[in-house]
Design an enzyme around this catalytic site. Sequence first.
Site, mmCIF file in Angstrom:
data_model
loop_
_atom_site.group_PDB
_atom_site.id
_atom_site.type_symbol
_atom_site.label_atom_id
_atom_site.label_comp_id
_atom_site.label_asym_id
_atom_site.label_seq_id
_atom_site.Cartn_x
_atom_site.Cartn_y
_atom_site.Cartn_z
ATOM 1 N N ASP A 10 0.970 -0.978 0.027
ATOM 2 C CA ASP A 10 -0.156 -0.032 -0.079
ATOM 3 C C ASP A 10 0.829 1.227 0.111
ATOM 4 O O ASP A 10 1.994 1.103 0.485
ATOM 5 C CB ASP A 10 -0.880 -0.016 1.202
ATOM 6 C CG ASP A 10 -1.914 1.422 1.294
ATOM 7 O OD1 ASP A 10 -2.426 1.596 0.042
ATOM 8 O OD2 ASP A 10 -2.078 2.024 2.226
ATOM 9 N N SER A 11 0.360 2.477 -0.496
ATOM 10 C CA SER A 11 0.991 3.501 -0.270
ATOM 11 C C SER A 11 1.352 3.955 1.247
ATOM 12 O O SER A 11 2.481 4.547 1.305
ATOM 13 C CB SER A 11 0.177 4.861 -0.883
ATOM 14 O OG SER A 11 -1.153 4.847 -0.252
ATOM 15 N N CYS A 73 -4.262 -1.518 -2.272
ATOM 16 C CA CYS A 73 -4.401 0.060 -2.518
ATOM 17 C C CYS A 73 -5.342 -0.017 -3.629
ATOM 18 O O CYS A 73 -4.964 -0.253 -4.867
ATOM 19 C CB CYS A 73 -3.016 0.587 -2.737
ATOM 20 S SG CYS A 73 -2.949 2.254 -3.102
ATOM 21 N N GLU A 158 -3.299 9.228 7.762
ATOM 22 C CA GLU A 158 -2.013 9.237 7.772
ATOM 23 C C GLU A 158 -1.471 9.977 8.996
ATOM 24 O O GLU A 158 -0.182 9.845 9.212
ATOM 25 C CB GLU A 158 -1.365 9.526 6.474
ATOM 26 C CG GLU A 158 -1.481 8.637 5.490
ATOM 27 C CD GLU A 158 -0.516 7.194 5.341
ATOM 28 O OE1 GLU A 158 0.735 7.666 5.588
ATOM 29 O OE2 GLU A 158 -1.083 6.215 5.060
ATOM 30 N N CYS A 192 -11.195 2.715 -0.381
ATOM 31 C CA CYS A 192 -9.879 3.063 -0.010
ATOM 32 C C CYS A 192 -9.473 2.545 1.150
ATOM 33 O O CYS A 192 -10.428 2.371 2.359
ATOM 34 C CB CYS A 192 -9.686 4.634 0.377
ATOM 35 S SG CYS A 192 -8.249 5.289 0.752
ATOM 36 N N HIS A 194 -7.595 2.800 3.507
ATOM 37 C CA HIS A 194 -7.434 3.782 4.619
ATOM 38 C C HIS A 194 -8.567 3.973 5.411
ATOM 39 O O HIS A 194 -8.670 4.169 6.479
ATOM 40 C CB HIS A 194 -6.621 5.216 4.527
ATOM 41 C CG HIS A 194 -5.297 5.206 4.256
ATOM 42 N ND1 HIS A 194 -4.622 4.576 2.940
ATOM 43 C CD2 HIS A 194 -4.345 5.918 4.795
ATOM 44 C CE1 HIS A 194 -3.345 4.431 3.020
ATOM 45 N NE2 HIS A 194 -3.065 5.576 4.269
#
Length: 283
Positions: A10-11, A73, A158, A192, A194
């Site tokens: 993932d990013s 992701c 994040e 997403c 996240h």
Amino acid sequence: MNQQPIGVFDSGYGGLTVLKEIIKKLPQYDYVYLGDNARAPYGTRSFESVYHYTLECVQWLFAKGCPLIILACNTASAKALRTIQQNDLPKIAPHNRVLGVIRPTTEKIGDYTKTNEVGILATAGTVLSESYIIETNKFYPEVNVFQQACPMWVPLVENNEYNSAGADYFIEKDLKKLLSQSGNIDTILLACTHYPLLKNKIQQFLPGGISLLSQGEIVADSLADYLVRHPEMEERCSKHAELEFFTTDSPADFDAHATIFLGRDTHAKHTNLEEVKLAGKNA
Ligand code: DGL
């Protein structure tokens, strides 16, 4: 020991919400997780950048011995997966495989809606790619997909602001925009990886009768099914139940955040992907 772990990419931290469900479902395998935290978020970056970053990370995971990689992701799955599968894989690792999270989700999404109207909350990159509309249409042509980009949500997660009043503001605003597109949406997908961290807050602003769906379990079920259908790949994946974590940014920061996403402690190591970048320069 023969280590051929399954790679999960993932990013940043979001893919850990998928890894968590994969480990629950398939605990016997070895896994290497790579978070490209130094370059996150991907969601607002160009197609070219997301593709190049993702390809570098895929090559790095191949160099770690992974025969199979899950792009956990949506942004990378939407913008880089097809090119990697069709153009790069045949050249760099024809026997390895890279899978994404959009196809397994769209294969199932129609089973969750009764009104045939589904809302997608995602990064700007995923929304602009229209991947969810295109893929859902293949499996459930009767389902209408409404999308809303939530560009602030990944930075909130994040930066550890996902429980703040600032998060309330952006969640309410973006949810309203999605729901104003149709009064008939009965299922909203967190497209997403996240966003599951924001689930409680999203629920607060959600009118009754709308269910919220995250991808982790769907992707884990789909991986289990893939391994049954591909015994040649299943045999290559090593099984010592070992987990390794790498980040392109600070391992201390990674470990501090990861517990919240994964529900267990991590001991991440740093990589600057130098091996892959050097190989690229010398090629
Ligand atoms: N968690 C990722 C996704 O599912 C990436 C978010 C980002 O880096 O913008 O889209």
